[in-house]
Design an enzyme around this catalytic site. Structure first.
Site, PDB file in Angstrom:
ATOM      1  N   LYS A  13       1.300   0.875  -2.411  1.00  9.49           N
ATOM      2  CA  LYS A  13       1.798  -0.318  -1.709  1.00  9.49           C
ATOM      3  C   LYS A  13       2.728   0.085  -0.553  1.00  9.49           C
ATOM      4  O   LYS A  13       2.584  -0.381   0.567  1.00  9.49           O
ATOM      5  CB  LYS A  13       2.571  -1.238  -2.673  1.00  9.49           C
ATOM      6  CG  LYS A  13       1.807  -1.618  -3.919  1.00  9.49           C
ATOM      7  CD  LYS A  13       2.630  -2.506  -4.847  1.00  9.49           C
ATOM      8  CE  LYS A  13       3.884  -1.885  -5.424  1.00  9.49           C
ATOM      9  NZ  LYS A  13       3.651  -0.796  -6.403  1.00  9.49           N
ATOM     10  N   ARG A  88       7.759  -9.856  -8.616  1.00 10.51           N
ATOM     11  CA  ARG A  88       7.298  -9.015  -9.704  1.00 10.51           C
ATOM     12  C   ARG A  88       7.283  -9.728 -11.042  1.00 10.51           C
ATOM     13  O   ARG A  88       6.925  -9.130 -12.050  1.00 10.51           O
ATOM     14  CB  ARG A  88       8.248  -7.841  -9.825  1.00 10.51           C
ATOM     15  CG  ARG A  88       7.538  -6.513  -9.636  1.00 10.51           C
ATOM     16  CD  ARG A  88       8.612  -5.549  -9.382  1.00 10.51           C
ATOM     17  NE  ARG A  88       8.394  -4.208  -9.626  1.00 10.51           N
ATOM     18  CZ  ARG A  88       8.389  -3.284  -8.664  1.00 10.51           C
ATOM     19  NH1 ARG A  88       8.410  -3.619  -7.415  1.00 10.51           N
ATOM     20  NH2 ARG A  88       8.332  -2.035  -8.988  1.00 10.51           N
ATOM     21  N   ARG A 127       4.971  12.799  -6.050  1.00  5.02           N
ATOM     22  CA  ARG A 127       5.567  12.184  -4.851  1.00  5.02           C
ATOM     23  C   ARG A 127       6.880  12.873  -4.463  1.00  5.02           C
ATOM     24  O   ARG A 127       7.708  13.202  -5.317  1.00  5.02           O
ATOM     25  CB  ARG A 127       5.838  10.703  -5.125  1.00  5.02           C
ATOM     26  CG  ARG A 127       6.650  10.053  -4.011  1.00  5.02           C
ATOM     27  CD  ARG A 127       6.614   8.559  -4.024  1.00  5.02           C
ATOM     28  NE  ARG A 127       7.124   7.987  -5.258  1.00  5.02           N
ATOM     29  CZ  ARG A 127       7.093   6.684  -5.520  1.00  5.02           C
ATOM     30  NH1 ARG A 127       6.564   5.846  -4.658  1.00  5.02           N
ATOM     31  NH2 ARG A 127       7.566   6.229  -6.655  1.00  5.02           N
ATOM     32  N   ARG A 160      12.105  11.152  -6.713  1.00  3.83           N
ATOM     33  CA  ARG A 160      12.832  10.001  -7.241  1.00  3.83           C
ATOM     34  C   ARG A 160      13.114  10.189  -8.728  1.00  3.83           C
ATOM     35  O   ARG A 160      12.265  10.679  -9.451  1.00  3.83           O
ATOM     36  CB  ARG A 160      11.979   8.731  -7.038  1.00  3.83           C
ATOM     37  CG  ARG A 160      12.421   7.909  -5.870  1.00  3.83           C
ATOM     38  CD  ARG A 160      11.459   6.821  -5.510  1.00  3.83           C
ATOM     39  NE  ARG A 160      11.142   5.888  -6.574  1.00  3.83           N
ATOM     40  CZ  ARG A 160      10.394   4.782  -6.396  1.00  3.83           C
ATOM     41  NH1 ARG A 160       9.913   4.515  -5.194  1.00  3.83           N
ATOM     42  NH2 ARG A 160      10.147   3.980  -7.385  1.00  3.83           N
ATOM     43  N   ARG A 171       7.645   2.164 -16.588  1.00  2.00           N
ATOM     44  CA  ARG A 171       7.376   1.271 -15.443  1.00  2.00           C
ATOM     45  C   ARG A 171       5.995   0.634 -15.577  1.00  2.00           C
ATOM     46  O   ARG A 171       5.808  -0.535 -15.230  1.00  2.00           O
ATOM     47  CB  ARG A 171       7.481   2.059 -14.133  1.00  2.00           C
ATOM     48  CG  ARG A 171       8.933   2.359 -13.751  1.00  2.00           C
ATOM     49  CD  ARG A 171       9.051   3.515 -12.789  1.00  2.00           C
ATOM     50  NE  ARG A 171       8.445   3.268 -11.497  1.00  2.00           N
ATOM     51  CZ  ARG A 171       8.147   4.243 -10.638  1.00  2.00           C
ATOM     52  NH1 ARG A 171       8.398   5.508 -10.950  1.00  2.00           N
ATOM     53  NH2 ARG A 171       7.601   3.953  -9.477  1.00  2.00           N
TER      54      ARG A 171
HETATM   55  P1  AP5 Z   1       3.509   4.796  -2.809  1.00  2.00           P
HETATM   56  O1  AP5 Z   1       2.923   4.222  -1.555  1.00  2.00           O
HETATM   57  O2  AP5 Z   1       4.933   5.232  -2.767  1.00  2.00           O
HETATM   58  O3  AP5 Z   1       3.228   3.817  -4.033  1.00  2.00           O
HETATM   59  P2  AP5 Z   1       3.891   2.424  -4.414  1.00  2.00           P
HETATM   60  O4  AP5 Z   1       2.792   1.526  -4.874  1.00  2.00           O
HETATM   61  O5  AP5 Z   1       4.759   1.924  -3.291  1.00  2.00           O
HETATM   62  O6  AP5 Z   1       4.712   2.876  -5.671  1.00  2.00           O
HETATM   63  P3  AP5 Z   1       6.255   2.775  -6.061  1.00  2.00           P
HETATM   64  O7  AP5 Z   1       6.483   3.781  -7.132  1.00  2.00           O
HETATM   65  O8  AP5 Z   1       7.161   2.832  -4.881  1.00  2.00           O
HETATM   66  O9  AP5 Z   1       6.255   1.343  -6.645  1.00  2.00           O
HETATM   67  P4  AP5 Z   1       7.150   0.774  -7.689  1.00  2.00           P
HETATM   68  O10 AP5 Z   1       6.648  -0.618  -7.602  1.00  2.00           O
HETATM   69  O11 AP5 Z   1       7.178   1.330  -9.036  1.00  2.00           O
HETATM   70  O12 AP5 Z   1       8.617   1.131  -7.181  1.00  2.00           O
HETATM   71  P5  AP5 Z   1       9.670   0.319  -6.317  1.00  2.00           P
HETATM   72  O13 AP5 Z   1      10.337   1.239  -5.425  1.00  2.00           O
HETATM   73  O14 AP5 Z   1       9.069  -0.928  -5.780  1.00  2.00           O
HETATM   74  O15 AP5 Z   1       2.576   6.024  -3.230  1.00  2.00           O
HETATM   75  C1  AP5 Z   1       2.874   6.846  -4.349  1.00  2.00           C
HETATM   76  C2  AP5 Z   1       2.469   8.301  -4.047  1.00  2.00           C
HETATM   77  O16 AP5 Z   1       1.058   8.388  -3.853  1.00  2.00           O
HETATM   78  C3  AP5 Z   1       3.073   8.882  -2.754  1.00  2.00           C
HETATM   79  O17 AP5 Z   1       3.354  10.232  -2.962  1.00  2.00           O
HETATM   80  C4  AP5 Z   1       1.977   8.720  -1.701  1.00  2.00           C
HETATM   81  O18 AP5 Z   1       2.078   9.717  -0.722  1.00  2.00           O
HETATM   82  C5  AP5 Z   1       0.716   8.857  -2.544  1.00  2.00           C
HETATM   83  N1  AP5 Z   1      -0.366   7.972  -2.090  1.00  2.00           N
HETATM   84  C6  AP5 Z   1      -0.235   6.678  -1.719  1.00  2.00           C
HETATM   85  N2  AP5 Z   1      -1.430   6.144  -1.411  1.00  2.00           N
HETATM   86  C7  AP5 Z   1      -2.354   7.127  -1.642  1.00  2.00           C
HETATM   87  C8  AP5 Z   1      -3.777   7.185  -1.547  1.00  2.00           C
HETATM   88  N3  AP5 Z   1      -4.493   6.115  -1.187  1.00  2.00           N
HETATM   89  N4  AP5 Z   1      -4.391   8.345  -1.873  1.00  2.00           N
HETATM   90  C9  AP5 Z   1      -3.679   9.420  -2.283  1.00  2.00           C
HETATM   91  N5  AP5 Z   1      -2.319   9.435  -2.404  1.00  2.00           N
HETATM   92  C10 AP5 Z   1      -1.669   8.303  -2.086  1.00  2.00           C
HETATM   93  O19 AP5 Z   1      10.680  -0.165  -7.488  1.00  2.00           O
HETATM   94  C11 AP5 Z   1      11.561   0.743  -8.113  1.00  2.00           C
HETATM   95  C12 AP5 Z   1      12.435   0.004  -9.111  1.00  2.00           C
HETATM   96  O20 AP5 Z   1      13.227  -0.995  -8.419  1.00  2.00           O
HETATM   97  C13 AP5 Z   1      11.713  -0.799 -10.196  1.00  2.00           C
HETATM   98  O21 AP5 Z   1      11.337   0.016 -11.289  1.00  2.00           O
HETATM   99  C14 AP5 Z   1      12.773  -1.846 -10.561  1.00  2.00           C
HETATM  100  O22 AP5 Z   1      13.777  -1.308 -11.362  1.00  2.00           O
HETATM  101  C15 AP5 Z   1      13.382  -2.181  -9.202  1.00  2.00           C
HETATM  102  N6  AP5 Z   1      12.666  -3.283  -8.548  1.00  2.00           N
HETATM  103  C16 AP5 Z   1      11.912  -3.208  -7.422  1.00  2.00           C
HETATM  104  N7  AP5 Z   1      11.405  -4.408  -7.110  1.00  2.00           N
HETATM  105  C17 AP5 Z   1      11.848  -5.273  -8.058  1.00  2.00           C
HETATM  106  C18 AP5 Z   1      11.660  -6.660  -8.285  1.00  2.00           C
HETATM  107  N8  AP5 Z   1      10.903  -7.419  -7.461  1.00  2.00           N
HETATM  108  N9  AP5 Z   1      12.259  -7.213  -9.350  1.00  2.00           N
HETATM  109  C19 AP5 Z   1      13.033  -6.495 -10.188  1.00  2.00           C
HETATM  110  N10 AP5 Z   1      13.254  -5.167 -10.028  1.00  2.00           N
HETATM  111  C20 AP5 Z   1      12.669  -4.565  -8.967  1.00  2.00           C
END
Ligand code: AP5
Length: 216
Positions: A13, A88, A127, A160, A171
């Site tokens: 994403k 979420r 990552r 991270r 997660r």
């Molecule tokens: P990446 O693009 O970083 O993936 P992502 O889907 O953004 O994954 P995240 O881990 O950032 O999502 P998340 O939802 O768990 O974490 P967030 O920060 O939102 O890609 C991942 C890896 O794959 C990278 O290395 C990339 O290079 C590689 N890659 C990407 N696309 C690829 C492809 N097509 N092919 C090959 N490789 C690829 O949330 C973190 C924490 O914050 C949560 O756990 C929670 O505690 C809190 N939080 C965030 N939002 C909320 C909310 N709305 N409500 C409550 N708590 C929240």
């Protein structure tokens, strides 16, 4: 253009949101990035959010909703926005829908990144991020030219805290129990577009671009 990127952790994403935002000038709002910035700056939000994030749990709804409404209101939305990782929970989704309708800015498209669990685990454990500019790498799929050094700014790369295998599993559990139901919610509204998050990043981008291009 007002978009939501929905999918499990590691679905890509953030990667796609950055590509679309850099190439098309659309405001990218990642709840995860905003929360991590608050943790780094030790703000009140950051202090409260830190332990939830480190355990892979969701930060309480009302805190996240308030933070996102404020961010949306103050951001430059001339070309629209991408909500990455928000909403979420069903509660967050209903609340933000009400707020955005009040501002005459309803969500028009939700992209659901359908992604396999083994791919998610491989991606997240590999990552790496830049400490200075936040650029995103993968040690195998998208490695930096020089190990642990950012291609864009020369900053140091780090992993991270919540990208340990144990926290990734937590997660994923949280995603399955609290976020997955949003797929049905947005499908019911007729604005859900499903794509495969398993494919190469450029292929996924082309798919998103193909769907949006008439409005870009
Ligand atoms: P990446 O693009 O970083 O993936 P992502 O889907 O953004 O994954 P995240 O881990 O950032 O999502 P998340 O939802 O768990 O974490 P967030 O920060 O939102 O890609 C991942 C890896 O794959 C990278 O290395 C990339 O290079 C590689 N890659 C990407 N696309 C690829 C492809 N097509 N092919 C090959 N490789 C690829 O949330 C973190 C924490 O914050 C949560 O756990 C929670 O505690 C809190 N939080 C965030 N939002 C909320 C909310 N709305 N409500 C409550 N708590 C929240």
């Amino acid at each position: 253009m007002r978009l939501v990127f929905l999918g499990p952790p590691g679905a890509g994403k953030g990667t796609q949101a950055v590509m679309l935002s850099e190439r098309r000038g659309i405001l990218h709002l990642s709840t995860g990035d905003i929360l991590r910035e608050n943790v780094k700056r030790r703000t009140e939000i950051g202090k409260k959010a830190k332990s939830f994030m480190e355990k892979g749990e969701l930060v309480p709804d009302d805190m996240v909703i308030e933070m996102m409404i404020e961010t949306i209101k103050t951001g430059n939305k001339d070309k629209g926005f991408i909500l990455d990782g928000f909403p979420r929970t069903l509660y967050q989704a209903k609340k933000i829908d009400g707020e955005l309708e009040g501002l005459n800015l309803p969500i028009d498209t939700v992209f659901y990144f359908k992604t396999s669990i083994d791919i998610v685990i491989f991606r997240l454990t590999g990552r790496r991020l830049c400490k200075d500019c936040g650029a995103n790498y993968h040690i195998k799929n998208m490695p930096p030219k020089k190990e642990d050094v950012c291609d864009k700014c020369g900053g140091e790369l780090y992993q991270r805290k919540d990208d340990s295998e144990e926290t990734i599993k937590k997660r994923l559990e949280v995603y399955n129990s609290q976020t997955e139901e949003l797929i049905g919610y947005y499908r019911g509204k007729g604005i859900l577009k499903e794509l495969s998050g398993d494919l190469d990043a450029d292929v996924v981008y082309e798919e998103i671009f193909g769907i949006l291009k008439k409005d870009l």
